[in-house]
Every structure is written in C-alpha cells, then in structure tokens.
Write a protein that holds these residues in place. Structure first.
Motif, short mmCIF file in Angstrom:
data_model
loop_
_atom_site.label_atom_id
_atom_site.label_comp_id
_atom_site.label_asym_id
_atom_site.label_seq_id
_atom_site.Cartn_x
_atom_site.Cartn_y
_atom_site.Cartn_z
N LYS A 174 -4.82 -6.12 -3.65
CA LYS A 174 -3.66 -4.89 -3.99
C LYS A 174 -3.28 -4.00 -4.25
N LEU A 175 -4.61 -3.27 -4.37
CA LEU A 175 -4.86 -1.57 -5.04
C LEU A 175 -4.47 -1.03 -2.91
N ASP A 176 -5.69 -1.85 -2.57
CA ASP A 176 -5.12 -1.24 -0.53
C ASP A 176 -3.86 -1.67 -0.54
N LEU A 177 -2.72 -2.52 -0.61
CA LEU A 177 -1.83 -3.28 -0.08
C LEU A 177 -0.47 -2.14 -0.98
N ALA A 178 -1.31 -1.73 -2.15
CA ALA A 178 0.30 -0.43 -2.20
C ALA A 178 -0.23 0.73 -1.90
N VAL A 179 -0.80 1.11 -1.35
CA VAL A 179 -1.42 2.69 -0.41
C VAL A 179 -0.73 2.56 0.69
N ASP A 180 -1.44 0.77 1.54
CA ASP A 180 -0.54 0.88 2.97
C ASP A 180 1.33 0.74 2.30
N LEU A 181 1.69 0.86 1.55
CA LEU A 181 3.63 0.21 1.85
C LEU A 181 3.71 1.43 0.90
N GLY A 182 2.91 2.04 0.53
CA GLY A 182 3.37 3.43 -0.36
C GLY A 182 4.01 3.40 -1.78
N MET A 183 3.49 2.72 -2.47
CA MET A 183 3.83 1.80 -3.87
C MET A 183 3.67 2.83 -4.29
N ASP A 184 4.86 3.01 -5.83
CA ASP A 184 3.83 3.60 -6.87
C ASP A 184 3.27 3.13 -7.61
#
Length: 280
Positions: A141-151
């Motif tokens: 989830k951490l890399d996914l958050a970076v990839d999607l530009g999530m806060d």
C-alpha cells in the motif's frame, strides 16, 4: 513450507545477518529476507554475498527472499541467488508485468509472491494472478499510495484512513479467488509498539478476505496470530449454528432471531476448523 497457509510473514534486512536467527524464532510462519528496501545501494552486493553464505547452511525451502526489481542493476544476481535450495519462494517488488514474472519463474524454478503496488499492476491483475508460478499476491500500500499521489501516510497520531485502500484490497481478494490462489497477504502496519492496533488492523484484513499479513518487527507476530484465532464469541456462535444445522438437517433455520442458511453454516464450519490447534 506450505505457501498457501502462511498467515504471518516477517521481514528481516539482508544486511543484518545477526537478526536472521531471531526472526526465525519469532513465531512467524515465514521469514522474508529483504534485499530491496531494507538495504542501501552501497550494501546490495555485500548483503547478497552474506546471504548466499548463510543460505548454504539452511534447510531446503525454509526462507523467502525479496529481491530487487526487474529494472534494477541487482536483479540478475539476485535471481541467481534464489536458485538456492533453501529458498522456498521469491518475493518480487513492484510486479506489474506478467511476462517478466513468467521469465523469473523459469529462471529460478521457484514459486513467486509478487507485490501488487502500482496502478499498472492493478490494471494487469488478472494476468498476473494467472501467470504460471505465481503462488499468492502481496499488497504494497505504501508504494501504491506514492504511485497514485495519495495523501498517505498521515503524520503520527492522525487517522490513517485505511478506507482509501478498500477498493484495491477488494480487487486483490477477488482476483486471487478467481485465479484459484490462496487468499492474498495484506500490507504492513507501520507502528511497531502497538499490539492492539496491529491486531485490529489484521482483523479488518481478515474481514475483507485476506489470509495473511506482512510484518516488520517480531513484536508484531503474537498480536497478529491472535487476530487470526477465532474469539470465544465466534466459537460460541458457530457451535450454535452447527447445532441448529444438525437438527434441521442442513435446511435454513432461525438462530437467535437470524436466518442461518447454507452460507452461514459454511462460515460456522470454517470458524470451528480455524479454532483447532492444527490450523494455527
């Protein structure tokens, strides 16, 4: 090692061989020795060499190895290392290309545990899940958050808003089931000294259909295992359901004012099966 039944998978840095034995005796179902995020660029080669020597002393199929990504300069040497008999499976970060996964499976002749942690990986999820050699899917989830530009993640002490990942988690569960894979492995819980927090986090993953969790510290092992054990209330409920099912010969029946039909009875049987010592 039965990859399909693993519930707790503990990371240990490949450049800390002093922690290998501690990780193995932590109670975790499996240990993932990490050559990727846990090891700095300057230590990649020395960590791999140290790990190679240690693997020569280990029983067959006893550990998992997270290698560096397919586009990294260390990938080929990491791949060769994973041919060791001691390696039970290969954990591949940032897996998004089914063809690359198939090639890795051929090169190592080992089962694969790909990390699903990018938009492209989710776009290719069905193909990834059905690629030969893939044993289970892991959520990053951490890399996914970076990839999607999530806060995400928020500052310490603030609500992590895990609901933001509900859609992604559900896709992993559904794709795994459709492909005939064991339930996927959930992402890490970053706080180390929060036993109740990781227990609750693990239970929420279990409710969604995840069958295991990635851990980053031995302190997380015991509360995670506790989360996978049915509570006394669940066991009592299951016994009531199964007793009613026996009386009704499997037909739908009311128990405590609620309908219990075939799916509810199947759930009750699963609870009782998971409460036995052999499944823990």
């Amino acid at each position: 090692m039965n990859l399909s039944t693993l519930q707790t998978l503990l990371f240990v840095p490949a450049n800390r061989p002093d922690r290998f034995a501690k990780a193995q005796h932590s109670g975790a179902d499996a240990v993932i020795i990490d050559l990727e995020d846990a090891v700095s660029i300057t230590e990649k080669d020395s960590a791999r060499a140290t790990l190679a020597a240690w693997l020569d002393t280990q029983p067959p199929a006893s550990v998992l190895i997270r290698i560096n990504g397919t586009d990294s300069p260390w990938f080929n040497n990491d791949t060769r290392l994973c041919r060791s008999p001691a390696v039970a499976a290969v954990v591949l970060p940032k897996a998004d290309d089914p063809l690359a996964l198939a090639e890795l499976a051929n090169a190592t002749d080992k089962p694969l545990l790909p990390f699903i942690e990018s938009a492209r990986a989710f776009a290719n999820l069905t193909e990834i899940a059905t690629t030969r050699g893939v044993a289970r899917l892991l959520f990053g989830k951490l890399d996914l958050a970076v990839d999607l530009g999530m806060d995400y993640p928020p500052p310490a002490g603030q609500d992590p808003h895990e609901m933001a990942f509900l859609f992604a988690r559900s896709q992993l569960v559904l794709a795994s089931r459709a492909a005939g894979l064991a339930a996927p492995i959930d992402a890490i819980y970053p706080p180390i000294d929060d036993p109740q927090g990781i227990k609750s986090y693990t239970q929420r993953g279990l409710q969604l259909g995840f069958g295991g969790i990635l851990l980053i510290h031995p302190k997380q092992v015991a509360p995670a295992h506790e989360a996978y054990r049915p509570s006394s209330a669940q066991i009592l409920w299951a016994k009531q359901i199964l007793a009613a099912a026996e009386t009704s010969l499997g037909a739908a029946v009311a128990v405590d004012g609620a309908m219990a039909d075939a799916p509810v009875m199947a759930r009750a049987r699963r609870i009782m099966e998971s409460s036995t010592p052999s499944s823990s």
